[in-house]
Design a protein around this motif. Structure first.
Motif, PDB file in Angstrom:
ATOM      1  N   GLU A  31       0.842  -1.208   0.000  1.00 36.13           N
ATOM      2  CA  GLU A  31       0.000   0.000   0.000  1.00 36.13           C
ATOM      3  C   GLU A  31       0.873   1.252   0.000  1.00 36.13           C
ATOM      4  N   TYR A  52      -8.067   5.405  -0.856  1.00 37.57           N
ATOM      5  CA  TYR A  52      -8.790   4.260  -0.293  1.00 37.57           C
ATOM      6  C   TYR A  52      -8.392   3.028  -1.090  1.00 37.57           C
ATOM      7  N   ARG A  54      -9.087  -0.790  -1.190  1.00 42.85           N
ATOM      8  CA  ARG A  54      -9.950  -1.856  -0.646  1.00 42.85           C
ATOM      9  C   ARG A  54      -9.141  -3.133  -0.436  1.00 42.85           C
ATOM     10  N   GLU A  55      -9.459  -3.829   0.636  1.00 42.91           N
ATOM     11  CA  GLU A  55      -8.714  -5.043   0.965  1.00 42.91           C
ATOM     12  C   GLU A  55      -8.737  -6.039  -0.208  1.00 42.91           C
ATOM     13  N   SER A  57      -7.454  -5.685  -3.056  1.00 43.72           N
ATOM     14  CA  SER A  57      -7.453  -5.051  -4.383  1.00 43.72           C
ATOM     15  C   SER A  57      -6.087  -5.080  -5.054  1.00 43.72           C
ATOM     16  N   GLU A 174     -17.658   3.338  -4.871  1.00 48.11           N
ATOM     17  CA  GLU A 174     -17.281   2.589  -3.663  1.00 48.11           C
ATOM     18  C   GLU A 174     -18.419   1.699  -3.157  1.00 48.11           C
ATOM     19  N   ASP A 177     -19.343  -3.771  -5.189  1.00 47.92           N
ATOM     20  CA  ASP A 177     -18.593  -4.827  -4.522  1.00 47.92           C
ATOM     21  C   ASP A 177     -17.484  -5.341  -5.451  1.00 47.92           C
ATOM     22  N   PRO A 179     -12.972  -5.034  -6.333  1.00 52.99           N
ATOM     23  CA  PRO A 179     -11.654  -4.526  -5.933  1.00 52.99           C
ATOM     24  C   PRO A 179     -11.423  -3.139  -6.528  1.00 52.99           C
ATOM     25  N   THR A 182      -9.444   4.133  -4.780  1.00 49.02           N
ATOM     26  CA  THR A 182     -10.028   5.433  -5.123  1.00 49.02           C
ATOM     27  C   THR A 182      -9.314   6.563  -4.381  1.00 49.02           C
ATOM     28  N   ARG A 184     -10.549   9.747  -2.465  1.00 43.51           N
ATOM     29  CA  ARG A 184     -11.785  10.364  -1.979  1.00 43.51           C
ATOM     30  C   ARG A 184     -11.735  11.882  -2.072  1.00 43.51           C
TER      31      ARG A 184
END
Lengths: 207, 207
Positions: A31, A52, A54-55, A57, A174, A177, A179, A182, A184
């Motif tokens: 990350e 952001y 996402r887990e 991804s 977002e 559902d 991967p 983004t 924000r």
């Protein structure tokens, strides 16, 4: 004048400075490679609070890239910013349909933006990896079409910049559902979007 | 979903929002067109305090653009971001030599960055309008060569982004007695540089 002339040295030193100024964070090692590259591209540390991821991804993106897939970008600027050597090494390619004749035609016919028309075409063609740095309308369109069962988007970078619709488009995306990575709020842009792609590519090519 | 789908409406609304959030400023009407377009590209209001527009520079840039000149950019991203319709309307063109065969060769021969080699080539060819969004080394090179009497740079956009050499390169370029627009400090980038060019183009083409 005395200055560093070797691009890779400049980049290494830049990442060291970014790391030391960022201080502690809860990002994983991978990350952090993304976050630092975005800051490297913008000189804007606010991105560490706006991004952001996402887990799962990053894993998904890498899995796709390793297959030698086609990457969709919403602008030629984002396309230009993606490292072509790394793409080539993985057998990936990148497309941007926004200035294509067919896109102009489709947009005019349907009264939609060219970015929206380009998304339609890409989904039709089976593209799975979507990169947005500019057009909120294209993100809305991707959501609409995906929810109607059209296409099979598998990974999204949602980084449109701007004052009208940009934040909202990212909030909407977002809710899907899927991967995704983004940015924000209002910030983002083609350069930011491309830098996220490059960070993912370099995790595999380890240049 | 209900959202604005007409690009020009989105842009108009965006500029209104930027204007109202910026509040009062001492920029002239034309300067404000540049400042707002940079903020439009980045969603970063800090640019209003970072931008430096030297007196007479907008006039000089417009004078050059009206002649249908060649614009040098240091990256393909900056090149991509410049509005091609507006360029065409004025008979201008834009070049980026950073990925040319000759540039790789010259850079290797001299042990310099490709960006530096590209500047050498452009000056040799008589280019006068320079746009930098990425490479500090290229700005240093432009200064070196110009001070040695090589080439005839007439207007510069200096907006390299970054942590190593970027600020310094812009400080150095500001010491030159030339019309210029720069972004002070670390911030900038190809998108920012392109947006400044576009703001100048639109002053003439009035799209």
């Amino acid at each position: 004048m005395d200055y560093i002339k070797i691009p890779m040295d400049i980049e290494k030193k830049s990442f060291e400075i970014i790391g030391s100024e960022m201080g502690e964070s809860s990002f994983s090692k991978e990350e952090l490679l993304i976050v630092k590259r975005v800051i490297h591209t913008t000189a804007d540390f606010e991105y560490k609070d706006l991004i952001y991821i996402r887990e799962g991804s990053i894993e998904k993106a890498k899995e796709l890239l390793k297959k030698g897939i086609t990457i969709y970008t919403d602008t030629n600027m984002a396309l230009s910013g993606i490292n072509k050597k790394a793409l080539e090494q993985l057998g990936c390619k990148v497309i941007c349909y926004v200035n294509k004749e067919e896109t102009f035609k489709l947009a005019k016919e349907k009264g939609i933006t060219r970015s929206m028309a380009a998304v339609e075409t890409a989904l039709d063609e089976g593209v799975e990896f979507f990169v947005f740095g500019n057009a909120p309308t294209a993100l809305f369109k991707l959501k609409e079409l995906t929810e109607s069962g059209i296409g099979k988007a598998a990974f999204i970078i949602g980084a449109p910049v701007g004052f009208v619709g940009a934040s909202e488009s990212k909030e909407e995306i977002e809710k899907m559902d899927l991967p995704m990575i983004t940015i924000r709020g209002r910030k983002g842009g083609s350069g930011v979007a491309a830098s996220i792609v490059n960070a993912l590519l370099y995790m595999i090519t380890e240049r």
